[in-house]
Scaffold this motif. Structure first.
Motif, PDB file in Angstrom:
ATOM      1  N   GLU A 129       0.859  -1.176   0.000  1.00 30.71           N
ATOM      2  CA  GLU A 129       0.000   0.000   0.000  1.00 30.71           C
ATOM      3  C   GLU A 129       0.899   1.230   0.000  1.00 30.71           C
ATOM      4  O   GLU A 129       1.959   1.225   0.629  1.00 30.71           O
ATOM      5  CB  GLU A 129      -0.935   0.022   1.212  1.00 30.71           C
ATOM      6  N   ASN A 131       0.572   5.375   0.577  1.00 30.17           N
ATOM      7  CA  ASN A 131      -0.276   6.490   0.964  1.00 30.17           C
ATOM      8  C   ASN A 131       0.209   7.775   0.307  1.00 30.17           C
ATOM      9  O   ASN A 131       1.392   8.114   0.365  1.00 30.17           O
ATOM     10  CB  ASN A 131      -0.250   6.656   2.486  1.00 30.17           C
ATOM     11  N   THR A 149      -5.284   6.067  -1.714  1.00 28.45           N
ATOM     12  CA  THR A 149      -4.191   5.139  -1.431  1.00 28.45           C
ATOM     13  C   THR A 149      -4.059   4.113  -2.544  1.00 28.45           C
ATOM     14  O   THR A 149      -5.048   3.490  -2.950  1.00 28.45           O
ATOM     15  CB  THR A 149      -4.425   4.423  -0.092  1.00 28.45           C
TER      16      THR A 149
END
Length: 208
Positions: A129, A131, A149
């Motif tokens: 992931e 951000n 995200t």
């Protein structure tokens, strides 16, 4: 780049310095943990989306920690220790703004060959992931433009060069399948940025 020069100098010192000499009975085999610190360049692909041209790449420091199930199989937690900063350009090359991102990934890896081989290539696959923050992009009708995200698959190829049973130099390349959605005033738009960046890194690691 200063960071890469510092890494190169540190690597040379590790190779030459007798303080890092190991006992003749020491071996990398059986050591279950490794940490790596380095620097990487994240480069998104061009033509990221409608009305968006190239997104410039940038460097950032990275860290990783690995647990070795055995000498060949490892689980790695990898991420950026600071944010990658990007300039967003229009298709004509004009600056639209800037954004920052900070990825974090968990991967399974396979390291080829014996633990004490001088060169040990490896491959990996996992989930990440990333951000996005500090989006400073041209507003739409005065409303803030954001980036959701990014998340998805990450693939890794790399090689470790063993200096001794404890210390090694790592070079790697990571591909992130990144299709984050654009938001306007916090609302989803359904429009995606096709970033799909490569992250090329160089680092120094220790195993224990």
């Amino acid at each position: 780049m200063r960071i890469i020069s510092a890494l190169a100098l540190t690597t040379a010192t590790l190779i030459a310095a007798p303080a890092f000499a190991q006992d003749s009975t020491d071996t990398a085999s059986g050591k279950r943990f490794a940490v790596v610190g380095g620097v990487a360049q994240l480069q998104p692909k061009g033509d990221a989306g409608a009305g968006v041209g190239d997104i410039d790449g940038s460097p950032a420091p990275t860290l990783s920690a690995s647990w070795y199930v055995n000498d060949n199989v490892a689980v790695e937690l990898w991420g950026a220790a600071d944010k990658f900063s990007h300039r967003v350009n229009s298709p004509a090359g004009a600056k639209l703004g800037t954004i920052e991102q900070q990825p974090l990934a968990l991967s399974a890896q396979y390291h080829f060959g014996q633990a004490d081989n001088t060169f040990r290539p490896f491959v990996g696959v996992g989930y990440y992931e990333s951000n996005f923050s500090n989006e400073d992009v041209a507003a739409v009708d005065g409303l803030h433009v954001g980036v959701d995200t990014a998340k998805g698959a990450i693939g890794t190829v790399g090689v470790d060069m063993n200096i001794n049973p404890t210390w090694f130099v790592r070079a790697d390349a990571r591909y992130l399948h990144a299709r984050p959605e654009l938001t306007v005033a916090g609302q989803r738009t359904g429009d995606e940025l096709k970033l799909d960046p490569w992250v090329v890194g160089l680092g120094i690691g220790a195993r224990f």
